[in-house]
Every structure is written in C-alpha cells, then in structure tokens.
Design an enzyme around this catalytic site. Sequence first.
Site, PDB file in Angstrom:
ATOM      1  N   HIS A 144     -28.743  22.287 -60.629  1.00  0.00           N
ATOM      2  CA  HIS A 144     -27.728  21.613 -59.858  1.00  0.00           C
ATOM      3  C   HIS A 144     -27.865  20.029 -60.230  1.00  0.00           C
ATOM      4  CE1 HIS A 144     -30.017  18.879 -56.836  1.00  0.00           C
ATOM      5  NE2 HIS A 144     -30.947  20.160 -57.093  1.00  0.00           N
ATOM      6  N   CYS A 145     -26.723  19.428 -59.981  1.00  0.00           N
ATOM      7  CA  CYS A 145     -26.778  17.902 -60.188  1.00  0.00           C
ATOM      8  C   CYS A 145     -26.007  17.473 -58.739  1.00  0.00           C
ATOM      9  CB  CYS A 145     -25.914  17.484 -61.205  1.00  0.00           C
ATOM     10  SG  CYS A 145     -24.369  18.091 -61.678  1.00  0.00           S
ATOM     11  N   THR A 146     -25.121  16.777 -58.716  1.00  0.00           N
ATOM     12  CA  THR A 146     -24.674  15.998 -57.407  1.00  0.00           C
ATOM     13  C   THR A 146     -23.354  16.928 -57.135  1.00  0.00           C
ATOM     14  OG1 THR A 146     -25.219  13.781 -57.695  1.00  0.00           O
ATOM     15  CG2 THR A 146     -23.308  14.114 -56.150  1.00  0.00           C
ATOM     16  N   THR A 152     -24.345  20.105 -64.596  1.00  0.00           N
ATOM     17  CA  THR A 152     -24.649  21.435 -64.371  1.00  0.00           C
ATOM     18  C   THR A 152     -23.829  22.230 -65.052  1.00  0.00           C
ATOM     19  OG1 THR A 152     -25.398  21.014 -62.146  1.00  0.00           O
ATOM     20  CG2 THR A 152     -24.400  23.206 -62.473  1.00  0.00           C
TER      21      THR A 152
END
Length: 253
Positions: A144-146, A152
């Site tokens: 994941h990222c934000t 992602t």
Amino acid sequence: MNPVPPALLQGASNFRDLGGYRNAEGRRVRRGQVFRSDHLAGLTPEDHLQLQALGVRHSLDFRGKGEFTLTPYAIPGVQRLALPIEPTVIARMQALVAQGVVPTTEETVDLMRETYRDFVNRNADTFGRFLKHLLEQPNPQVFHCTAGKDRTGFAAALLLSALGVDRATIEHDYLLTNQLYKRDARLEGQGHPHVMKVLWQVQPAFLQAAFDAVDAQHGGMRNYLHGAIGLSPQETQALQELLLEDGHTGAKP
C-alpha cells in the site's frame, strides 16, 4: 470482470485481493496471496482480526517518511516493511503554489504523468525490492501507499505484468481505485478543487505514461523487469509458480 470487489475491511476503502485475473496463457493469479490497499492506519480491531484470518503476515509500505509519521500503524502479527517513495508530485504542487501559480487541470495531469515516468526511471530499485520480497516471503502480504492508487497502482501493474497479465486487464484493476477509494476527510479543502480532483483519482493516461517509458526507454516490460527492476528470468519464473494456478475453473474477474 466483476465491476467492484466486495469491501473486506472497514478502515481501508481501497483494499482488495489482486488475485483472480487470468494471464495470456489462461492461468489465474492465485487468490488470497497478495492484497493491495490504501494506508492501514485507520483499521479497526475487527480489521486486524480479518487480516489475521486472511493469513497476512507482511505489509509493504510505499509511503514516504512524513506520510508514515502522520499516520503510523502497528498491526498485531503483521510485520511492516518500509519501501519509501516520497510523494514528489505533492512537493512540486506546493512549490508552484508558493510561487503564486495555480496549475491548470492539464498541467496537473502532466505532473502526474511525470510522476509515473519517475516511478519507472527513478524508483526501479524500490519496486524491485517489492517483487523480490513477495518471492522471498510466500505467505499472504498486503502492499500500500497513502491512497493505494499511484505507487501501489504501478506496483500492481508491475506484478501483474510479471505474471503475464495483459495491459487491458491491468488497466481495469488500476481504474477500480476511482470506484473504491474514499478520500480522507482530513484532506478535504486542501488545494484547489480542480487540482485535487486530478491528484486523488487515477486516469489511464497516468499508467500509460509509465508503460510508454518502459517500452521506449527500456525495450519493453520483459527487458525492464530483467534489467532495471533486477528480477532474473529464474526469479520471474519462480514468482509465476508461486502466484499462478491452473485457471480452467472459475469466472474471470
């Protein structure tokens, strides 16, 4: 293809199984092995139990240092691996605003395209570490990222490409973010609406910019994976054996 996968977690709006897609040979990406998501800092205790039930043992976090500091997390039984890629497009936007410049929609789209070209040419080592970790740790994992959309999204595109999934299917998975991701309320009101609309959604042009860079500058995806990404042909084969299964049964997502 199913239009939208069912939500599995209460505290992450863009969490989904990357499995189920078929590759060019008709083999299917194994379900329950690799999940993609937006950030995991909002998960509930019930979500933690759900991740345990899914067997997830590692989270691969593409967020930069400041992002993790703002929204850290610790999930029982899940080891976090930091694979930081700083959100440079935000820094570029802030620099423009500081100069009194409000980018147009077209200029914002161009900045996003540049971001994706940077993924290809400046962050290959990090994405290579991501793929190698999936191979080295065969238990279920989430990356994941934000927002789970850009870093992602490109990581998912690389993984599916390595598994032989065609680009139209990869784009389908990529664009699901526009139906699934719900922007953090804390981010509302930050920035000009036309700019934020571009930043918090995905467009085919973004991912295409990355594919174009792969093709034009690296001679295609196979050369890119075996070159800049650093995945050997043997590792690619091992990744396919780990994450692909006979796909003669079940519906294509």
